[in-house]
Design a protein around this motif. Sequence first.
Motif, short mmCIF file in Angstrom:
data_model
loop_
_atom_site.label_atom_id
_atom_site.label_comp_id
_atom_site.label_asym_id
_atom_site.label_seq_id
_atom_site.Cartn_x
_atom_site.Cartn_y
_atom_site.Cartn_z
N ILE A 118 0.85 -1.18 0.00
CA ILE A 118 0.00 0.00 0.00
C ILE A 118 0.88 1.24 0.00
O ILE A 118 1.59 1.50 0.97
N LEU A 119 0.84 1.97 -1.11
CA LEU A 119 1.80 3.06 -1.29
C LEU A 119 1.54 4.23 -0.35
O LEU A 119 2.47 4.90 0.07
N GLU A 120 0.28 4.43 0.02
CA GLU A 120 0.01 5.54 0.94
C GLU A 120 0.66 5.33 2.30
O GLU A 120 0.92 6.27 3.04
N GLU A 121 0.95 4.06 2.62
CA GLU A 121 1.60 3.76 3.89
C GLU A 121 3.01 4.34 3.97
O GLU A 121 3.51 4.61 5.05
N VAL A 122 3.62 4.50 2.81
CA VAL A 122 4.98 5.03 2.79
C VAL A 122 4.99 6.43 3.41
O VAL A 122 5.80 6.74 4.27
N GLU A 123 4.01 7.25 2.98
CA GLU A 123 3.95 8.60 3.52
C GLU A 123 3.47 8.60 4.96
O GLU A 123 3.88 9.42 5.76
N ALA A 124 2.56 7.66 5.27
CA ALA A 124 1.97 7.64 6.61
C ALA A 124 2.93 7.16 7.67
O ALA A 124 2.84 7.56 8.82
N ALA A 125 3.87 6.28 7.32
CA ALA A 125 4.66 5.65 8.38
C ALA A 125 6.17 5.66 8.18
O ALA A 125 6.91 5.53 9.15
N CYS A 126 6.66 5.81 6.93
CA CYS A 126 8.09 5.59 6.70
C CYS A 126 8.92 6.86 6.80
O CYS A 126 8.44 7.94 6.47
N THR A 127 10.17 6.70 7.22
CA THR A 127 11.11 7.80 7.05
C THR A 127 11.92 7.59 5.77
O THR A 127 12.46 8.53 5.21
N ARG A 128 11.97 6.35 5.29
CA ARG A 128 12.68 6.04 4.05
C ARG A 128 11.99 4.84 3.40
O ARG A 128 11.38 4.02 4.09
N ALA A 129 12.10 4.75 2.09
CA ALA A 129 11.49 3.60 1.41
C ALA A 129 12.38 3.11 0.29
O ALA A 129 13.11 3.88 -0.32
N VAL A 130 12.33 1.80 0.07
CA VAL A 130 13.01 1.24 -1.11
C VAL A 130 11.98 0.47 -1.92
O VAL A 130 11.03 -0.09 -1.37
#
Lengths: 244, 248
Positions: free
Chosen positions: B190-202
């Motif tokens: 779920i891509l929206e989770e990247v903004e909601a929870a991550c400080t970094r993503a790969v």
Amino acid sequence: MKDVWTIYKRELGSYFGQPIAYAIIVIFLLLSMVFTFTLGNFIEAGDASLTYSFFLYLPFVLMVLVPAVGMRLWSEELRSGTVELIGTYPISLWSVILGKFKAAATVWLIAIALTFPIWITVNWLGEPDNLAIISGYIGAFLLACTFLAITLLVSAFTRDQVICLIVSSAICIGLVFATFDPFVRQYSKTFSPEVKDAITALGVWDHFLSLARGAFRLQDVLWFASIIIASLLGTSAILSAKRS
Amino acid sequence: MIEVENLTKRFGTKLAVDHLSFTVQKGEVLGFLGPNGAGKSTTMRMVTGFLPPTSGSIRICGTSVIENPTAAKRHIGYLPESAPLYNDMTVTGFLNFAAEIRGLTGTAKKEAVSMAIETCFLESVARQSIDTLSKGYRHRTCLAQSLLHDPEVLILDEPTDGLDPNQKHEVRQLIRRLGEKKVVLFSTHILEEVEAACTRAVIVDRGRIVVDGTPEELKEKSGTGSLTDLFRQVTTRDTEPETSEDAA
């Protein structure tokens, strides 16, 4: 060792928290007593020993009931995926195997111990050799543990409990019948004496009966112990190989 | 801290993970994105010491998972993909078991279990048998067992999978909160989770990292400001043959 104890407690709780252990213990007691009082002629024989009335029939009961206790040990973990939890906890695989084996062995220790009324009865009716009876009970427990270790090994191969039950029962039945006298007489006609001796040495009767008669020989205990240890080591090897 | 270097996993002839390298520092929440079958779960299973890698090295808080697995595993809390549980136990019974395996005893065990139950909102089902739980509760029970020993490293394989929108929101908040003091690695579709929870993503595709950056950097890279566009640009779809042009 603390890890073994934690696993042991969980497995034992799971046996006695569900009907499985009770059902198998009750069926075991019924079957072993039915054999003792019918085929074993316990009363009519007038023989104050349990060797040919009680112990003789135990391998036939154990060869199908023991796999029913052991079949869930690894199959269930593989099916539900909990093997992934266990595999990422900071404990060794060996302590999980030992904990599981000991828990299932405890179920059988209880089942076999609950046949004690027959021991009381034989003491009440006559004067048996109680040391021989103790030796027979040790033999019965070792036999249950041996079948259990084989079942544990088979359960590491499959996530299907039914397949585990059928395959491990087949192996245990094979071990029992390969050296059961009527069968030995049949195949000794076809095979040379060396082959016959080799098969007989592999089977359970020789070792189990000498214990049941009260002849406590080191070689019999070693035979049981070596099958148990080999099966447990095999279980560990299979589970490690499965992961890679 | 998680340090992964040149991690490779081969299943027969299939290369599932292909020389993957990344590090996650304390206070970082790394989101692992990628299509199904990209090698996310395989990587996590290797990092947690469940699967042995074909080659490469993994260090958790300085301890090698390959050479010293038991010591490394002590630092990790892990939520496997399908949230496996022992169905014949109660929630509290299972958490007590997991706490004991983590070496907790007496009051420390009691406190850890009640803390985990509180954090994962399990009070109402604590005495219930696990096989009667709904999917959301099962998932949170499995999440609770990963938090018991207050691990420095948390590895969560699709922690919000199968949860309803409220539960998803709560789990993301929880990941954010935990990420302030811990190292968190989690996978998601779920891509929206990247903004909601991550400080970094790969973004991982066919066993390799194809994009690495903060959520803002990722958005910039996409050109359109949408993570979905970036995701579609850099990953291979299993519905199209590898050589054909994208008709859409």
